[in-house]
Design an enzyme around this catalytic site. Structure first.
Site, PDB file in Angstrom:
ATOM      1  CG  ASN A 175      -0.199  -0.001   2.518  1.00  0.00           C
ATOM      2  OD1 ASN A 175       0.406   0.991   2.894  1.00  0.00           O
ATOM      3  ND2 ASN A 175      -0.207  -1.138   3.208  1.00  0.00           N
ATOM      4  NE  ARG A 176      -0.403   6.432  -3.325  1.00  0.00           N
ATOM      5  CZ  ARG A 176      -1.180   7.466  -3.614  1.00  0.00           C
ATOM      6  NH1 ARG A 176      -2.422   7.257  -3.982  1.00  0.00           N
ATOM      7  NH2 ARG A 176      -0.728   8.695  -3.541  1.00  0.00           N
TER       8      ARG A 176
END
Ligand code: CTP
Ligand code: CA
Length: 261
Positions: free
Chosen positions: A34-35
């Site tokens: 994920n970011r």
């Protein structure tokens, strides 16, 4: 370096912070991630240390350049972790020795059911896209709340996208400032989502922030809404991730004091 303005209100307090984003392997060379950059959690760790805390930071895949903010802070111990399972066992091991737990890490909700032992190669199944079967990861935060020690303050984070019905094919629409006809006010929606999550998690404080295609992750700035256990807005903080961290710690300190009296 400790800030000359550090108030020392966390002197001797042991704080466990998780930050970054877990990565769930698909095969030896690929993962689901994920970011989350870890910047907000690292800012919380740095701020707590500068206010006198002894900090353990469980760092899930945080870039060295981000961790560099913690250099010259001997009161922060950084423990690197990779997957949600690694984060869970490290968190459970460390939580017992902490008065405060701040769960800022973005934990993968699912992991790949069967991790391929060797690299998945197109040559082995030409023209056939593989299907990944996923299984749910345990909720680490809920587990920590269940096993909490008396007087421990536990803080969750929630990054929410708000604004209904906007497809992922329109990344620019995500940050639209005004709700359209029949849509909920994004600020209201954020608050509602936060309150529902708070109730599910049973934490003392939940830090809620709005994220979108263009907001929240790589940026140096952040905006947080902090809810207390009753769903009331304990504080709203906007500014650099460090400034936001200081306000969050103010709310944590108030919780600690309330529990001690
Ligand atoms: N969290 C956790 N373990 C998980 C998932 C989330 O400990 N398996 C923690 C996060 O670190 C965060 C909080 O729970 O502090 C909220 O995470 P979030 O992803 O917003 O909540 P979820 O319950 O996973 O709900 P959603 O479906 O919105 O992702
Ligand atoms: Ca999640």
């Amino acid at each position: 370096p400790a800030s000359p303005l550090a108030s020392g209100d966390f002197e001797g307090v042991r704080v466990l912070v998780t930050a970054g984003g877990t990565r769930e392997p698909i095969d030896p060379v690929r993962y689901l991630g994920n970011r989350s950059s870890g910047r907000q959690g690292v800012a919380v760790a740095a701020a707590a240390a500068d206010r006198g805390a002894k900090v353990v930071l469980l760092a899930a895949n945080i870039d060295e350049s981000v961790l560099a903010e913690l250099r010259d802070r001997p009161s922060v111990r950084v423990v690197p972790v990779g997957t949600a399972a690694e984060l869970e066992s490290a968190a459970r091991a460390a939580a017992g020795g902490a008065e405060v737990v701040i769960m800022a890490a973005a934990v993968a909700d699912y992991r790949v059911a069967e991790v391929a032992e060797h690299k998945i190669r197109k040559e082995d199944a030409p023209g056939q896209a593989p299907t990944l079967r996923l299984v749910e990861n345990p909720d680490i935060l809920v587990g920590l709340v269940r096993e909490r020690r008396p007087g421990q303050v536990i803080v969750g984070f929630a990054a929410e996208t708000v604004g209904a019905g906007r497809g992922h094919s329109e990344p620019d629409a995500e940050d639209a400032a005004f709700p359209g006809p029949g849509e909920e006010d994004p600020a209201e929606e954020l608050l509602e989502r936060g309150r529902r999550k708070l109730a599910r998690k049973g934490v003392d404080l939940l830090a809620v922030n709005a994220v979108g295609w263009n907001a929240g992750f790589e940026s140096a700035e952040n905006a947080l809404l902090v809810l207390d256990a009753d769903g009331r807005v304990a504080c709203e903080a906007t500014g650099t991730k460090r400034a936001v961290a200081e306000r969050l710690l103010d709310a944590v300190r108030d919780e600690l004091r309330a529990l001690r009296h």
